[in-house]
Write a protein that holds these residues in place. Structure first.
Motif, PDB file in Angstrom:
ATOM      1  N   ILE A 200     -33.656 -38.880 -10.079  1.00  8.66           N
ATOM      2  CA  ILE A 200     -32.777 -39.976  -9.284  1.00  8.66           C
ATOM      3  C   ILE A 200     -32.054 -41.005 -10.126  1.00  8.66           C
ATOM      4  O   ILE A 200     -32.705 -41.376 -11.198  1.00  8.66           O
ATOM      5  CB  ILE A 200     -33.663 -40.817  -8.216  1.00  8.66           C
ATOM      6  CG1 ILE A 200     -32.614 -41.752  -7.156  1.00  8.66           C
ATOM      7  CG2 ILE A 200     -34.687 -41.735  -8.714  1.00  8.66           C
ATOM      8  CD1 ILE A 200     -33.551 -42.181  -6.035  1.00  8.66           C
ATOM      9  N   GLN A 201     -30.869 -41.304  -9.679  1.00  9.44           N
ATOM     10  CA  GLN A 201     -29.791 -41.916 -10.417  1.00  9.44           C
ATOM     11  C   GLN A 201     -29.274 -42.981  -9.648  1.00  9.44           C
ATOM     12  O   GLN A 201     -28.681 -42.749  -8.402  1.00  9.44           O
ATOM     13  CB  GLN A 201     -28.720 -41.349 -11.140  1.00  9.44           C
ATOM     14  CG  GLN A 201     -27.628 -41.912 -12.069  1.00  9.44           C
ATOM     15  CD  GLN A 201     -26.889 -41.096 -12.607  1.00  9.44           C
ATOM     16  OE1 GLN A 201     -26.999 -39.916 -13.320  1.00  9.44           O
ATOM     17  NE2 GLN A 201     -25.418 -41.333 -12.839  1.00  9.44           N
ATOM     18  N   PHE A 202     -29.186 -44.228 -10.192  1.00 13.32           N
ATOM     19  CA  PHE A 202     -28.649 -45.636  -9.546  1.00 13.32           C
ATOM     20  C   PHE A 202     -27.305 -46.056 -10.586  1.00 13.32           C
ATOM     21  O   PHE A 202     -27.676 -46.180 -11.784  1.00 13.32           O
ATOM     22  CB  PHE A 202     -29.625 -46.657  -9.439  1.00 13.32           C
ATOM     23  CG  PHE A 202     -30.832 -46.317  -8.447  1.00 13.32           C
ATOM     24  CD1 PHE A 202     -31.638 -45.414  -8.779  1.00 13.32           C
ATOM     25  CD2 PHE A 202     -30.652 -46.963  -7.131  1.00 13.32           C
ATOM     26  CE1 PHE A 202     -32.783 -45.218  -8.051  1.00 13.32           C
ATOM     27  CE2 PHE A 202     -31.814 -46.504  -6.299  1.00 13.32           C
ATOM     28  CZ  PHE A 202     -32.773 -45.671  -6.833  1.00 13.32           C
ATOM     29  N   GLU A 203     -26.093 -46.134  -9.973  1.00 10.98           N
ATOM     30  CA  GLU A 203     -25.207 -46.658 -10.425  1.00 10.98           C
ATOM     31  C   GLU A 203     -24.153 -47.359  -9.885  1.00 10.98           C
ATOM     32  O   GLU A 203     -24.068 -47.097  -8.739  1.00 10.98           O
ATOM     33  CB  GLU A 203     -24.110 -45.452 -11.267  1.00 10.98           C
ATOM     34  CG  GLU A 203     -23.150 -45.840 -12.032  1.00 10.98           C
ATOM     35  CD  GLU A 203     -22.324 -44.804 -12.637  1.00 10.98           C
ATOM     36  OE1 GLU A 203     -21.348 -44.978 -13.486  1.00 10.98           O
ATOM     37  OE2 GLU A 203     -22.616 -43.526 -12.563  1.00 10.98           O
ATOM     38  N   GLY A 204     -23.728 -48.716 -10.372  1.00 13.46           N
ATOM     39  CA  GLY A 204     -22.906 -49.522  -9.861  1.00 13.46           C
ATOM     40  C   GLY A 204     -23.436 -51.038  -9.861  1.00 13.46           C
ATOM     41  O   GLY A 204     -24.361 -51.393 -10.133  1.00 13.46           O
ATOM     42  N   PRO A 205     -22.380 -51.629  -9.651  1.00 13.43           N
ATOM     43  CA  PRO A 205     -22.615 -53.356  -9.818  1.00 13.43           C
ATOM     44  C   PRO A 205     -23.549 -53.960  -9.098  1.00 13.43           C
ATOM     45  O   PRO A 205     -24.261 -54.834  -9.492  1.00 13.43           O
ATOM     46  CB  PRO A 205     -21.059 -53.842  -9.385  1.00 13.43           C
ATOM     47  CG  PRO A 205     -20.572 -52.889  -8.684  1.00 13.43           C
ATOM     48  CD  PRO A 205     -20.782 -51.507  -8.808  1.00 13.43           C
ATOM     49  N   ASN A 206     -23.825 -53.384  -7.664  1.00 12.03           N
ATOM     50  CA  ASN A 206     -24.951 -53.798  -6.957  1.00 12.03           C
ATOM     51  C   ASN A 206     -26.372 -53.498  -7.360  1.00 12.03           C
ATOM     52  O   ASN A 206     -27.198 -53.952  -6.968  1.00 12.03           O
ATOM     53  CB  ASN A 206     -24.848 -53.474  -5.637  1.00 12.03           C
ATOM     54  CG  ASN A 206     -23.612 -53.945  -4.825  1.00 12.03           C
ATOM     55  OD1 ASN A 206     -22.660 -53.360  -4.563  1.00 12.03           O
ATOM     56  ND2 ASN A 206     -23.749 -55.420  -4.536  1.00 12.03           N
TER      57      ASN A 206
END
Length: 248
Positions: A200-206
């Motif tokens: 699982i990968q999370f990417e982004g400013p939030n």
């Protein structure tokens, strides 16, 4: 007030909650066996409040015409998933941002899935992801995952994909600030003998502040992640990426 994981919210309730949220609006694109996610939102009712478009590019030639030809012909792959997210999200912004962008948090949900064939000789697995805004006219974030499907029946695998997809979209909008709740909620109405999330990968400013909380999750073994998982953080282009990958 802290956000906690409510495991009593079922698939239909989650889909209906999203459908009734006036800000959330987007598209679903599903390849292969992953046809049950959008169906859950239609079945829940009030889907016109959420769904701008659904589509399925089942034929490989059609898929290539829409999302681009692959150098390596693997349609159940991370590269195909990212091509789908890029294409579908860009279309949403191009066609709808001027009309409703000031009041809408757009999303593009995509998956590409292979369930068991008739002879049960293939690997049953899939890639699934969401590109989404958390504020109108805001930047987008990505959450993508890879899942192994462990049911021995094709229909049960499709049903599991449908549930996981609803869980993922719900978590993106309602559990995005609380990593433990996010990961726990992915398994709502599922079990470890049905699916296994091995990336699982999370990417982004939030997700810039999610690292410490997520890094502790593999130690607590809270989700059906593969046994020896490694969490690590990398910074690229002022965004945060966090991976939980199987190291076996």
């Amino acid at each position: 007030m802290s956000i906690i994981h409510n495991k009593d919210i079922g698939t239909k309730q989650k889909a209906l909650a999203i459908n009734l949220d006036p800000k959330i609006y987007g598209s679903f694109a599903e390849i292969g066996a992953g046809q049950d996610v959008a169906a859950n939102f239609f079945k829940a009712g009030a889907s016109s409040g959420t769904i701008a478009k659904t589509m399925s590019a089942y034929d490989m030639t059609v898929s290539d015409a829409i999302y681009g030809a692959l150098k390596v012909k693997r349609y159940v792959s991370e590269s195909r998933l990212m091509a789908m997210l890029n294409h579908e999200y860009n279309l949403l912004i191009e066609r709808l941002a001027e009309q409703r962008g000031d009041n809408t948090t757009f999303f593009a949900f995509s998956d590409t899935v292979s369930t068991l064939n008739y002879h049960k000789t293939n690997e049953a697995h899939g890639w699934m992801g969401v590109r989404f805004q958390l504020e109108p006219n805001g930047p987008f974030n990505d959450v993508i995952l890879h899942v192994k499907l462990l049911d021995t029946d094709n229909n049960l695998q499709q049903q599991a994909v449908g549930v996981l997809g609803v869980n993922l979209l719900y978590a993106c909008f309602y559990y995005n600030e609380v990593a433990p709740a996010f990961l726990l909620s992915l398994m709502d109405e599922l079990s470890r003998d049905r699916i296994q999330i091995d990336m699982i990968q999370f990417e982004g400013p939030n997700f810039e502040k999610v690292d410490n909380r997520l890094m502790s999750l593999h130690r607590l073994n809270m989700v059906s992640l593969t046994p020896r998982c490694l969490g690590r953080m990398a910074r690229t282009n002022n965004h945060q990426k966090l991976y939980i990958r199987n190291t076996l």
